[in-house]
Motif scaffolding. Structure first.
Motif, mmCIF file in Angstrom:
data_model
loop_
_atom_site.group_PDB
_atom_site.id
_atom_site.type_symbol
_atom_site.label_atom_id
_atom_site.label_comp_id
_atom_site.label_asym_id
_atom_site.label_seq_id
_atom_site.Cartn_x
_atom_site.Cartn_y
_atom_site.Cartn_z
ATOM 1 N N SER A 15 0.820 -1.210 0.000
ATOM 2 C CA SER A 15 0.000 0.000 0.000
ATOM 3 C C SER A 15 0.854 1.261 0.000
ATOM 4 N N ALA A 16 2.147 1.129 0.289
ATOM 5 C CA ALA A 16 3.023 2.294 0.290
ATOM 6 C C ALA A 16 3.591 2.574 -1.095
ATOM 7 N N GLY A 17 3.147 1.831 -2.111
ATOM 8 C CA GLY A 17 3.653 1.970 -3.475
ATOM 9 C C GLY A 17 3.278 3.290 -4.122
ATOM 10 N N PRO A 18 3.768 3.499 -5.327
ATOM 11 C CA PRO A 18 3.565 4.770 -6.028
ATOM 12 C C PRO A 18 2.147 4.906 -6.575
ATOM 13 N N VAL A 19 1.270 5.450 -5.782
ATOM 14 C CA VAL A 19 -0.111 5.687 -6.172
ATOM 15 C C VAL A 19 -0.335 7.189 -6.171
ATOM 16 N N ALA A 20 -1.149 7.654 -7.081
ATOM 17 C CA ALA A 20 -1.468 9.079 -7.089
ATOM 18 C C ALA A 20 -2.094 9.454 -5.757
ATOM 19 N N LYS A 21 -1.945 10.649 -5.314
ATOM 20 C CA LYS A 21 -2.511 11.175 -4.074
ATOM 21 C C LYS A 21 -2.112 10.348 -2.854
ATOM 22 N N ARG A 22 -1.333 10.892 -2.005
ATOM 23 C CA ARG A 22 -0.937 10.217 -0.763
ATOM 24 C C ARG A 22 -1.066 11.149 0.430
ATOM 25 N N ASP A 23 -1.924 12.145 0.368
ATOM 26 C CA ASP A 23 -2.083 13.083 1.467
ATOM 27 C C ASP A 23 -3.106 12.558 2.460
ATOM 28 N N ILE A 27 -6.500 8.494 -0.232
ATOM 29 C CA ILE A 27 -6.018 7.451 -1.127
ATOM 30 C C ILE A 27 -7.163 7.065 -2.062
ATOM 31 N N PRO A 28 -6.929 7.071 -3.385
ATOM 32 C CA PRO A 28 -8.005 6.693 -4.307
ATOM 33 C C PRO A 28 -8.489 5.269 -4.042
ATOM 34 N N VAL A 29 -9.769 5.098 -3.912
ATOM 35 C CA VAL A 29 -10.361 3.775 -3.700
ATOM 36 C C VAL A 29 -10.856 3.277 -5.051
ATOM 37 N N LEU A 30 -10.404 2.109 -5.448
ATOM 38 C CA LEU A 30 -10.795 1.507 -6.714
ATOM 39 C C LEU A 30 -11.376 0.122 -6.484
ATOM 40 N N PHE A 31 -11.886 -0.464 -7.536
ATOM 41 C CA PHE A 31 -12.324 -1.859 -7.563
ATOM 42 C C PHE A 31 -13.478 -2.164 -6.619
ATOM 43 N N LYS A 32 -14.413 -1.252 -6.474
ATOM 44 C CA LYS A 32 -15.610 -1.553 -5.680
ATOM 45 C C LYS A 32 -16.432 -2.595 -6.430
ATOM 46 N N ARG A 42 -4.909 -1.050 -2.002
ATOM 47 C CA ARG A 42 -3.596 -1.691 -2.084
ATOM 48 C C ARG A 42 -3.327 -2.133 -3.520
ATOM 49 N N TYR A 43 -2.980 -1.181 -4.352
ATOM 50 C CA TYR A 43 -2.656 -1.419 -5.740
ATOM 51 C C TYR A 43 -1.553 -0.435 -6.127
ATOM 52 N N VAL A 44 -0.935 -0.695 -7.247
ATOM 53 C CA VAL A 44 0.175 0.135 -7.707
ATOM 54 C C VAL A 44 -0.049 0.445 -9.180
ATOM 55 N N LYS A 45 0.198 1.669 -9.574
ATOM 56 C CA LYS A 45 0.118 2.047 -10.987
ATOM 57 C C LYS A 45 1.521 2.152 -11.563
ATOM 58 N N ALA A 67 -8.549 -3.114 -15.590
ATOM 59 C CA ALA A 67 -7.893 -3.549 -14.354
ATOM 60 C C ALA A 67 -8.934 -4.104 -13.389
ATOM 61 N N GLN A 68 -10.139 -3.546 -13.413
ATOM 62 C CA GLN A 68 -11.234 -4.048 -12.570
ATOM 63 C C GLN A 68 -11.513 -5.523 -12.886
ATOM 64 N N ASP A 69 -11.585 -5.869 -14.169
ATOM 65 C CA ASP A 69 -11.823 -7.263 -14.571
ATOM 66 C C ASP A 69 -10.710 -8.168 -14.049
ATOM 67 N N CYS A 70 -9.471 -7.689 -14.133
ATOM 68 C CA CYS A 70 -8.320 -8.475 -13.680
ATOM 69 C C CYS A 70 -8.384 -8.701 -12.171
ATOM 70 N N PHE A 71 -8.627 -7.615 -11.427
ATOM 71 C CA PHE A 71 -8.778 -7.738 -9.973
ATOM 72 C C PHE A 71 -9.881 -8.740 -9.625
ATOM 73 N N GLU A 72 -11.033 -8.633 -10.298
ATOM 74 C CA GLU A 72 -12.163 -9.529 -10.015
ATOM 75 C C GLU A 72 -11.781 -10.992 -10.198
ATOM 76 N N ARG A 73 -11.036 -11.296 -11.257
ATOM 77 C CA ARG A 73 -10.629 -12.685 -11.505
ATOM 78 C C ARG A 73 -9.747 -13.198 -10.372
ATOM 79 N N CYS A 74 -8.856 -12.356 -9.885
ATOM 80 C CA CYS A 74 -8.006 -12.756 -8.763
ATOM 81 C C CYS A 74 -8.844 -12.943 -7.506
#
Length: 170
Positions: A15-23, A27-32, A42-45, A67-74
């Motif tokens: 989660s400490a990886g290079p993600v946009a916005k870290r203030d 933290i951007p929430v994705l993959f709902k 906990r993703y990295v771009k 990326a959403q489809d990929c996350f879902e498969r995992c």
């Protein structure tokens, strides 16, 4: 001092990886999704945090469009997948999705598998064919465009751990 679980340690490092916005908590929430109703942070771009072992390759023809489809498969495969990457590999027009049972090894760590004592969970053919045995650690690689050294900042990789309490950490 209480012992720290490996999953928690990896999760905090990832989660400490290079993600946009870290203030603060911004933290951007994705993959709902139904699998992750609160989404994932906990993703990295731009980088591929995945490992090599027990690889499952999925493509556009398999319904991978994002990326959403990929996350879902995992997330749908908690018995075999803890990390995923959506990047260009075999198709210049579409990113692919690769699911893994581990993460990138640190630079000073290597592991080898005894392919003579095969188990159903190890892809012996891929380990041998791709010279992935032993698996050599390295710094997390940057994603690139298809057959290029140009960085692909839109590549995404992440994690999906299922806890014994049946909760998804992602």
């Amino acid at each position: 001092m209480q012992p720290v679980s490996a999953a928690l340690l990896v999760a905090s490092l990832v989660s400490a990886g290079p993600v946009a916005k870290r203030d603060g908590d911004d933290i951007p929430v994705l993959f709902k999704s139904p699998l992750a109703p609160h989404g994932c942070t906990r993703y990295v771009k731009g980088f591929d945090i995945t490992g090599v072992t027990t690889e499952v390759d999925l493509a556009f023809r398999d319904g991978i469009r994002s990326a959403q489809d990929c996350f879902e498969r995992c997330a749908q495969s908690p018995a075999t997948c803890v990390s995923w990457v959506w990047k260009f590999t075999t198709d210049p027009a579409h990113r692919t999705c690769t699911l893994y049972s581990n993460f990138n090894l640190p630079a000073q760590v290597s592991i080898a598998f005894d392919v003579q004592k095969s188990t159903a969970n190890i892809n012996n053919d891929k380990l041998v064919a791709n010279n992935n045995n032993p698996q050599m650690g390295a710094n997390v690689p940057q994603c690139t465009r298809f057959n290029s050294t140009t960085p692909d900042d839109d590549c995404m990789s992440g994690m999906a751990f299922l806890t014994t309490a049946n909760q998804l950490i992602c």
